[in-house]
Design a protein around this motif. Structure first.
Motif, PDB file in Angstrom:
ATOM      1  N   LEU A   1      49.568  40.589  63.842  1.00  0.00           N
ATOM      2  CA  LEU A   1      49.938  40.693  62.429  1.00  0.00           C
ATOM      3  C   LEU A   1      51.335  40.120  62.193  1.00  0.00           C
ATOM      4  N   ILE A   2      52.265  40.489  63.055  1.00  0.00           N
ATOM      5  CA  ILE A   2      53.655  40.053  62.887  1.00  0.00           C
ATOM      6  C   ILE A   2      53.770  38.536  63.036  1.00  0.00           C
ATOM      7  N   SER A   3      53.018  37.963  63.948  1.00  0.00           N
ATOM      8  CA  SER A   3      53.092  36.511  64.159  1.00  0.00           C
ATOM      9  C   SER A   3      52.573  35.732  62.948  1.00  0.00           C
ATOM     10  N   ASN A   4      51.693  36.369  62.149  1.00  0.00           N
ATOM     11  CA  ASN A   4      51.124  35.691  60.976  1.00  0.00           C
ATOM     12  C   ASN A   4      51.691  36.210  59.658  1.00  0.00           C
ATOM     13  N   ALA A   5      52.707  37.072  59.722  1.00  0.00           N
ATOM     14  CA  ALA A   5      53.163  37.799  58.538  1.00  0.00           C
ATOM     15  C   ALA A   5      53.748  36.904  57.452  1.00  0.00           C
ATOM     16  N   LYS A   6      54.245  35.738  57.817  1.00  0.00           N
ATOM     17  CA  LYS A   6      54.829  34.851  56.810  1.00  0.00           C
ATOM     18  C   LYS A   6      53.880  33.729  56.391  1.00  0.00           C
ATOM     19  N   LYS A   7      52.692  33.755  56.935  1.00  0.00           N
ATOM     20  CA  LYS A   7      51.738  32.677  56.674  1.00  0.00           C
ATOM     21  C   LYS A   7      51.158  32.772  55.269  1.00  0.00           C
ATOM     22  N   TYR A   8      50.954  34.011  54.781  1.00  0.00           N
ATOM     23  CA  TYR A   8      50.318  34.208  53.484  1.00  0.00           C
ATOM     24  C   TYR A   8      51.273  34.946  52.553  1.00  0.00           C
ATOM     25  N   PRO A   9      51.839  34.256  51.540  1.00  0.00           N
ATOM     26  CA  PRO A   9      52.785  34.898  50.619  1.00  0.00           C
ATOM     27  C   PRO A   9      52.156  36.085  49.892  1.00  0.00           C
ATOM     28  N   LEU A  10      52.957  37.116  49.709  1.00  0.00           N
ATOM     29  CA  LEU A  10      52.486  38.294  48.987  1.00  0.00           C
ATOM     30  C   LEU A  10      52.232  37.956  47.522  1.00  0.00           C
ATOM     31  N   LEU A  11      51.124  38.446  47.005  1.00  0.00           N
ATOM     32  CA  LEU A  11      50.779  38.206  45.608  1.00  0.00           C
ATOM     33  C   LEU A  11      51.439  39.256  44.724  1.00  0.00           C
ATOM     34  N   GLN A  12      52.052  38.807  43.629  1.00  0.00           N
ATOM     35  CA  GLN A  12      52.663  39.708  42.655  1.00  0.00           C
ATOM     36  C   GLN A  12      52.123  39.366  41.272  1.00  0.00           C
ATOM     37  N   ALA A  13      51.031  39.992  40.899  1.00  0.00           N
ATOM     38  CA  ALA A  13      50.419  39.778  39.590  1.00  0.00           C
ATOM     39  C   ALA A  13      50.027  41.129  39.014  1.00  0.00           C
ATOM     40  N   ASP A  14      49.936  41.207  37.712  1.00  0.00           N
ATOM     41  CA  ASP A  14      49.571  42.459  37.054  1.00  0.00           C
ATOM     42  C   ASP A  14      48.137  42.448  36.543  1.00  0.00           C
ATOM     43  N   LYS A  15      47.716  41.312  35.993  1.00  0.00           N
ATOM     44  CA  LYS A  15      46.395  41.253  35.375  1.00  0.00           C
ATOM     45  C   LYS A  15      45.789  39.862  35.529  1.00  0.00           C
ATOM     46  N   ILE A  16      44.476  39.815  35.455  1.00  0.00           N
ATOM     47  CA  ILE A  16      43.735  38.564  35.336  1.00  0.00           C
ATOM     48  C   ILE A  16      43.075  38.575  33.969  1.00  0.00           C
ATOM     49  N   TYR A  17      43.303  37.518  33.197  1.00  0.00           N
ATOM     50  CA  TYR A  17      42.776  37.476  31.834  1.00  0.00           C
ATOM     51  C   TYR A  17      41.504  36.629  31.777  1.00  0.00           C
ATOM     52  N   ILE A  18      40.491  37.197  31.132  1.00  0.00           N
ATOM     53  CA  ILE A  18      39.258  36.480  30.843  1.00  0.00           C
ATOM     54  C   ILE A  18      39.285  36.141  29.355  1.00  0.00           C
ATOM     55  N   THR A  19      39.058  34.886  29.034  1.00  0.00           N
ATOM     56  CA  THR A  19      39.254  34.416  27.667  1.00  0.00           C
ATOM     57  C   THR A  19      37.980  34.536  26.819  1.00  0.00           C
TER      58      THR A  19
ATOM     59  N   ILE B   1      34.047  34.546  28.017  1.00  0.00           N
ATOM     60  CA  ILE B   1      33.136  35.642  27.685  1.00  0.00           C
ATOM     61  C   ILE B   1      31.927  35.118  26.922  1.00  0.00           C
ATOM     62  N   SER B   2      32.156  34.169  26.016  1.00  0.00           N
ATOM     63  CA  SER B   2      31.051  33.592  25.241  1.00  0.00           C
ATOM     64  C   SER B   2      30.047  32.910  26.158  1.00  0.00           C
ATOM     65  N   LYS B   3      30.555  32.181  27.162  1.00  0.00           N
ATOM     66  CA  LYS B   3      29.665  31.520  28.117  1.00  0.00           C
ATOM     67  C   LYS B   3      28.841  32.561  28.883  1.00  0.00           C
ATOM     68  N   ILE B   4      29.488  33.633  29.297  1.00  0.00           N
ATOM     69  CA  ILE B   4      28.787  34.681  30.040  1.00  0.00           C
ATOM     70  C   ILE B   4      27.694  35.308  29.184  1.00  0.00           C
TER      71      ILE B   4
ATOM     72  N   ASP C   1      42.829  27.913  28.458  1.00  0.00           N
ATOM     73  CA  ASP C   1      43.478  27.543  27.198  1.00  0.00           C
ATOM     74  C   ASP C   1      42.960  28.359  26.020  1.00  0.00           C
ATOM     75  N   SER C   2      41.837  29.029  26.193  1.00  0.00           N
ATOM     76  CA  SER C   2      41.273  29.855  25.126  1.00  0.00           C
ATOM     77  C   SER C   2      42.045  31.177  25.014  1.00  0.00           C
ATOM     78  N   GLU C   3      41.848  31.882  23.909  1.00  0.00           N
ATOM     79  CA  GLU C   3      42.556  33.141  23.660  1.00  0.00           C
ATOM     80  C   GLU C   3      42.066  34.245  24.604  1.00  0.00           C
ATOM     81  N   PRO C   4      42.980  35.015  25.201  1.00  0.00           N
ATOM     82  CA  PRO C   4      42.567  36.103  26.093  1.00  0.00           C
ATOM     83  C   PRO C   4      41.709  37.141  25.360  1.00  0.00           C
TER      84      PRO C   4
END
Length: 290
Positions: A73-91, A95-98, A181-184
């Motif tokens: 784990l330690i040898s690979n610890a810097k290979k993958y940057p930590l993700l810092q996000a709060d939300k994923i927006y679906i526009t 939604i209309s396509k779904i 590009d569509s509205e969230p």
């Protein structure tokens, strides 16, 4: 591994002793990256900190069993940057396509795949809207089960919402209807039970578990907890390495029979089933000849 939007916050909570529903191996992987990337600790200091945390989770005689795993784990610890996000927006456009899809399973799977594709895009700018988790996991998150799973995936391809990889041995899919590009329209802050999250958006009744926050169906008026948190009792886990793919996974400490991860065991069961069928066919052919 559980998918996390804000890995920094999760790592800090784990280090502070907060209860998390990820496994010990997943927690070690996460906090090793936190120590190396955010605190910039040396490999030696990181290892010391990991052992300190691990000693709070296991009895002392089991801690040394993790030495090789922690070093990796330690040898690979810097290979993958930590993700810092709060939300994923679906526009609104997405939604209309779904909602042009006629079947509920199609809609749940399409919603799940676009969330996972956007998650992959957050993890890497080079992802190009691919869903990189194993398909069985995507089906689980979408709550699409049984024989309809693969036909549902093909129906999304026929509808032009996803593409398959060109390589024969690559089973990943790419989502083709992302329109940032569509509205969230909908914000996703928890990457568990994505199928349920879509159904709640459409009006079906769900509640969040008071203990872990996961979404569960509202089957009665006073529903408060998921099945895992209702009458919860901690289970001591141990680390086992899959004999087929080499991935580390966890089982009940008293389990002495499990030697494969769930995915490889499922594949092994299929292989054994094919062998049994072929054996029966061979026996039938011999009897017919005689």
């Amino acid at each position: 591994m559980r998918l996390l939007l804000n890995e920094v916050t999760e790592a800090e909570q784990i280090i502070d002793g907060a209860i998390s529903d990820i496994t010990i191996s997943e927690a070690l992987s996460l906090i090793s990256r936190y120590y190396r990337q955010m605190l910039e600790l040396s490999p030696k200091e990181t290892k010391s900190r990991l052992y300190q945390w691990l000693s709070t989770q296991l009895n002392s005689c089991n801690v040394d069993d993790w030495d090789e795993f922690i070093d990796k784990l330690i040898s690979n610890a810097k290979k993958y940057p930590l993700l810092q996000a709060d939300k994923i927006y679906i526009t609104k456009s997405e939604i209309s396509k779904i909602q042009t899809l006629k079947k509920k399973n199609q809609q749940k799977l399409a919603f799940t795949l676009i969330v996972l594709a956007k998650y992959g895009n957050l993890k890497s700018v080079k992802n190009n809207s691919w869903v990189l988790i194993q398909q069985y996991k995507a089906f689980q998150l979408a709550r699409v089960v049984g024989d309809s799973r693969w036909s549902t995936m093909r129906e999304l391809k026929d509808a032009g919402l996803i593409d398959f990889a060109h390589k024969v041995d690559n089973i990943n899919v790419r989502v083709t209807f992302i329109d940032d590009d569509s509205e969230p329209e909908l914000a996703v802050s928890d990457l568990r039970e994505l199928g349920y999250q879509y159904l709640r958006y459409t009006g079906e009744e769900f509640v969040e578990c008071r203990e872990c926050g996961v979404l569960v169906r509202k089957t009665c008026i006073n529903k408060k907890y998921c099945k895992d948190c209702a009458g919860y009792q901690p289970i001591i886990k141990k680390k086992v390495q899959c004999i087929d793919c080499g991935e580390w996974f966890e089982v009940d400490n008293k389990n002495t029979k499990t030697v494969r991860c769930s995915f490889c065991q499922e594949e092994k069961n299929k292989e054994n089933g094919r062998k049994r069928i072929n054996k029966l066919r061979n026996i039938g052919n011999c009897n017919a000849t005689n």
